[in-house]
Design a protein around this motif. Structure first.
Motif, PDB file in Angstrom:
ATOM      1  N   PHE A   1     -36.738 -17.182  12.568  1.00 20.44           N
ATOM      2  CA  PHE A   1     -35.648 -17.452  13.510  1.00 20.44           C
ATOM      3  C   PHE A   1     -35.111 -16.095  13.940  1.00 20.44           C
ATOM      4  O   PHE A   1     -34.739 -15.263  13.104  1.00 20.44           O
ATOM      5  CB  PHE A   1     -34.552 -18.276  12.839  1.00 20.44           C
ATOM      6  N   VAL A   2     -35.104 -15.828  15.238  1.00 22.27           N
ATOM      7  CA  VAL A   2     -34.669 -14.532  15.749  1.00 22.27           C
ATOM      8  C   VAL A   2     -33.657 -14.763  16.855  1.00 22.27           C
ATOM      9  O   VAL A   2     -33.773 -15.705  17.638  1.00 22.27           O
ATOM     10  CB  VAL A   2     -35.875 -13.685  16.239  1.00 22.27           C
ATOM     11  N   ASN A   3     -32.649 -13.908  16.900  1.00 20.01           N
ATOM     12  CA  ASN A   3     -31.574 -14.109  17.864  1.00 20.01           C
ATOM     13  C   ASN A   3     -30.973 -12.768  18.251  1.00 20.01           C
ATOM     14  O   ASN A   3     -31.023 -11.808  17.485  1.00 20.01           O
ATOM     15  CB  ASN A   3     -30.499 -15.002  17.257  1.00 20.01           C
ATOM     16  N   SER A   4     -30.425 -12.698  19.451  1.00 22.84           N
ATOM     17  CA  SER A   4     -29.705 -11.500  19.876  1.00 22.84           C
ATOM     18  C   SER A   4     -28.326 -11.489  19.243  1.00 22.84           C
ATOM     19  O   SER A   4     -27.757 -12.531  18.935  1.00 22.84           O
ATOM     20  CB  SER A   4     -29.567 -11.466  21.398  1.00 22.84           C
TER      21      SER A   4
ATOM     22  N   SER B   1     -36.428 -28.021  -1.231  1.00 23.78           N
ATOM     23  CA  SER B   1     -37.442 -28.968  -0.805  1.00 23.78           C
ATOM     24  C   SER B   1     -38.484 -28.294   0.079  1.00 23.78           C
ATOM     25  O   SER B   1     -38.281 -27.191   0.562  1.00 23.78           O
ATOM     26  CB  SER B   1     -36.785 -30.118  -0.035  1.00 23.78           C
ATOM     27  N   LYS B   2     -39.606 -28.975   0.320  1.00 21.72           N
ATOM     28  CA  LYS B   2     -40.641 -28.430   1.178  1.00 21.72           C
ATOM     29  C   LYS B   2     -40.168 -28.396   2.626  1.00 21.72           C
ATOM     30  O   LYS B   2     -39.377 -29.210   3.055  1.00 21.72           O
ATOM     31  CB  LYS B   2     -41.910 -29.274   1.067  1.00 21.72           C
ATOM     32  N   ILE B   3     -40.698 -27.424   3.366  1.00 20.00           N
ATOM     33  CA  ILE B   3     -40.296 -27.233   4.753  1.00 20.00           C
ATOM     34  C   ILE B   3     -41.401 -27.748   5.665  1.00 20.00           C
ATOM     35  O   ILE B   3     -42.545 -27.326   5.561  1.00 20.00           O
ATOM     36  CB  ILE B   3     -40.040 -25.751   5.041  1.00 20.00           C
ATOM     37  N   PRO B   4     -41.105 -28.672   6.574  1.00 21.89           N
ATOM     38  CA  PRO B   4     -42.152 -29.165   7.472  1.00 21.89           C
ATOM     39  C   PRO B   4     -42.640 -28.098   8.431  1.00 21.89           C
ATOM     40  O   PRO B   4     -41.897 -27.204   8.809  1.00 21.89           O
ATOM     41  CB  PRO B   4     -41.458 -30.318   8.223  1.00 21.89           C
ATOM     42  N   THR B   5     -43.902 -28.204   8.823  1.00 24.91           N
ATOM     43  CA  THR B   5     -44.491 -27.224   9.726  1.00 24.91           C
ATOM     44  C   THR B   5     -44.134 -27.548  11.167  1.00 24.91           C
ATOM     45  O   THR B   5     -44.164 -28.687  11.588  1.00 24.91           O
ATOM     46  CB  THR B   5     -46.023 -27.211   9.578  1.00 24.91           C
TER      47      THR B   5
ATOM     48  N   PRO C   1     -28.615 -32.477   3.420  1.00 27.62           N
ATOM     49  CA  PRO C   1     -29.752 -32.107   2.562  1.00 27.62           C
ATOM     50  C   PRO C   1     -30.730 -31.145   3.221  1.00 27.62           C
ATOM     51  O   PRO C   1     -31.524 -30.498   2.532  1.00 27.62           O
ATOM     52  CB  PRO C   1     -30.425 -33.458   2.259  1.00 27.62           C
ATOM     53  N   GLU C   2     -30.702 -31.025   4.558  1.00 31.25           N
ATOM     54  CA  GLU C   2     -31.587 -30.077   5.234  1.00 31.25           C
ATOM     55  C   GLU C   2     -31.069 -28.653   5.149  1.00 31.25           C
ATOM     56  O   GLU C   2     -31.780 -27.706   5.486  1.00 31.25           O
ATOM     57  CB  GLU C   2     -31.755 -30.461   6.704  1.00 31.25           C
ATOM     58  N   ARG C   3     -29.846 -28.476   4.738  1.00 28.60           N
ATOM     59  CA  ARG C   3     -29.264 -27.144   4.628  1.00 28.60           C
ATOM     60  C   ARG C   3     -29.953 -26.424   3.475  1.00 28.60           C
ATOM     61  O   ARG C   3     -29.909 -26.869   2.329  1.00 28.60           O
ATOM     62  CB  ARG C   3     -27.757 -27.277   4.381  1.00 28.60           C
ATOM     63  N   GLY C   4     -30.566 -25.298   3.764  1.00 24.43           N
ATOM     64  CA  GLY C   4     -31.354 -24.592   2.754  1.00 24.43           C
ATOM     65  C   GLY C   4     -30.500 -23.916   1.702  1.00 24.43           C
ATOM     66  O   GLY C   4     -29.276 -24.049   1.663  1.00 24.43           O
ATOM     67  N   LEU C   5     -31.168 -23.140   0.834  1.00 22.36           N
ATOM     68  CA  LEU C   5     -30.472 -22.489  -0.279  1.00 22.36           C
ATOM     69  C   LEU C   5     -29.305 -21.630   0.176  1.00 22.36           C
ATOM     70  O   LEU C   5     -28.296 -21.528  -0.518  1.00 22.36           O
ATOM     71  CB  LEU C   5     -31.451 -21.598  -1.048  1.00 22.36           C
ATOM     72  N   THR C   6     -29.448 -20.988   1.316  1.00 22.47           N
ATOM     73  CA  THR C   6     -28.375 -20.126   1.795  1.00 22.47           C
ATOM     74  C   THR C   6     -27.968 -20.504   3.208  1.00 22.47           C
ATOM     75  O   THR C   6     -27.653 -19.652   4.030  1.00 22.47           O
ATOM     76  CB  THR C   6     -28.793 -18.639   1.735  1.00 22.47           C
ATOM     77  N   SER C   7     -27.991 -21.786   3.481  1.00 22.14           N
ATOM     78  CA  SER C   7     -27.435 -22.451   4.650  1.00 22.14           C
ATOM     79  C   SER C   7     -28.362 -22.558   5.850  1.00 22.14           C
ATOM     80  O   SER C   7     -28.039 -23.239   6.809  1.00 22.14           O
ATOM     81  CB  SER C   7     -26.105 -21.816   5.100  1.00 22.14           C
ATOM     82  N   VAL C   8     -29.518 -21.914   5.858  1.00 25.18           N
ATOM     83  CA  VAL C   8     -30.432 -22.048   6.986  1.00 25.18           C
ATOM     84  C   VAL C   8     -31.218 -23.351   6.878  1.00 25.18           C
ATOM     85  O   VAL C   8     -31.811 -23.645   5.852  1.00 25.18           O
ATOM     86  CB  VAL C   8     -31.403 -20.858   7.064  1.00 25.18           C
TER      87      VAL C   8
ATOM     88  N   SER D   1     -36.144 -26.508   8.745  1.00 27.20           N
ATOM     89  CA  SER D   1     -36.928 -27.502   9.470  1.00 27.20           C
ATOM     90  C   SER D   1     -36.827 -27.325  10.979  1.00 27.20           C
ATOM     91  O   SER D   1     -37.641 -27.853  11.735  1.00 27.20           O
ATOM     92  CB  SER D   1     -36.460 -28.915   9.094  1.00 27.20           C
ATOM     93  N   LYS D   2     -35.845 -26.561  11.436  1.00 28.50           N
ATOM     94  CA  LYS D   2     -35.633 -26.381  12.865  1.00 28.50           C
ATOM     95  C   LYS D   2     -36.369 -25.180  13.440  1.00 28.50           C
ATOM     96  O   LYS D   2     -36.377 -24.989  14.646  1.00 28.50           O
ATOM     97  CB  LYS D   2     -34.137 -26.203  13.144  1.00 28.50           C
TER      98      LYS D   2
END
Length: 315
Positions: free
Chosen positions: A95-98, A56-60, A292-299, A302-303
């Motif tokens: 999305f970036v994380n230590s 699905s489309k991803i909100p900005t 349903p917000e879970r993307g193709l590979t779980s990300v 939208s967050k």
């Protein structure tokens, strides 16, 4: 049903003391609390090309420059130094994380980057140090869903459940997939921990696939604890396709893979320094893998914000 409090995991294990008493959790597959086991050996997956799946489309989300929180801005500045070929130009979702070291790699950070150059539903992943050195790179333009999903993921909400008689609900905390043997299609690796007790006492999913224990035998539902072990001393088998032995890996959906074979299920799941780690489990709880917000590979994209890295002022 209660939601547990959110926390991110950055490919490895962080302490989760007290999390069993919190409400809504959302953990990134990149960090984990895990209990120590012996005998983990480093290995690499053998991916296959996966079919294209629609998303699905991803909100900005607007988050640039001074509007970024200081910690995230600092990580994005380090990302700008990364010597990588993955597309990061223009307006990208990131999305970036230590993270802490994986299998001896001196990696400090991980980034998931979705740009207009990526095929629909895909994104790039890089592991990079604070000075810009890249130790691992998954380019959205040339990687299959299997390759992306293997190295990726945010764990969804973990919700308390009230299983009916004969049912068992388990959720993996951190890295790792349940391993099931199916009558018609070999092995399934999955984050879906909803099982029922078969006539022989073994735990099976709705498709009749049998949950495996660490020794590769069928796992039985007998007083399972938060270490994933029952009162017979058998423990649930889990494996991480990114770093454990998995052969003939093939993307199935955003929470599961097919596999032709796996190595020892005691080789799970990660290694931090000289410590071998495996995940903990929530009992009577399920990860919300069907959101349903879970993307193709779980990300759940939208967050995560859209940014232009060139617009971020760095020291």
């Amino acid at each position: 049903m209660k939601n547990r409090n959110k926390f991110l995991i950055s490919i490895l294990a962080l302490t989760i003391a007290g999390l069993f008493f919190q409400k809504k959790i959302e953990v990134d597959v990149s960090t984990a609390k895990a209990s120590s086991v012996d005998g983990i050996s480093e290995s690499k997956p053998i991916p296959k090309t996966a079919p294209t799946v629609r998303t699905s489309k991803i909100p900005t989300a607007k988050s640039q420059g001074s509007s970024l929180d200081p910690e995230n801005k600092d990580l994005l500045c380090k990302l700008k130094l990364a010597r990588t070929n993955v597309p990061m130009q223009g307006n990208v979702q990131v999305f970036v994380n230590s993270m802490t070291p994986f299998f001896g790699n001196d990696v400090d950070n991980v980034a998931w980057i979705k740009s207009d150059s990526c095929p629909k539903g895909t994104y790039s992943i890089i592991h990079f140090s604070n000075d810009g050195r890249v130790s691992q790179e998954v380019d959205c333009r040339s990687s299959s869903l299997t390759e992306i999903a293997t190295m990726s993921g945010e764990q969804g909400n973990i919700d308390d459940t009230s299983p009916k008689a004969g049912e068992t609900s388990l959720a993996v905390v951190g890295n790792g997939y349940f391993v099931l043997r199916c009558p018609s299609r070999g092995l399934i690796l999955t984050r879906d921990g909803k099982f029922q007790q078969g006539p022989d006492g073994n735990l099976v999913n709705r498709d009749g696939c049998t949950l495996l224990s660490q020794n590769g035998s069928s796992f039985q539902n007998i007083d399972i604890n938060h270490s994933g072990c029952n009162s017979n001393g058998d423990c649930v088998g889990t494996i991480d396709p990114a770093f454990d032995d998995v052969y003939g890996l093939e993307y199935l959906n955003n929470y599961s893979f097919y596999a032709e074979d796996v190595g020892q299920l005691t080789e799970s799941v990660t290694k931090k320094g000289d410590k071998n780690l495996r995940p903990s489990f929530f009992v009577n709880a399920l990860e919300d893998v069907h959101n349903p917000e879970r993307g193709l590979t779980s990300v759940s994209w939208s967050k995560h914000p859209h940014v232009n890295l060139n617009d971020i002022e760095c020291p």
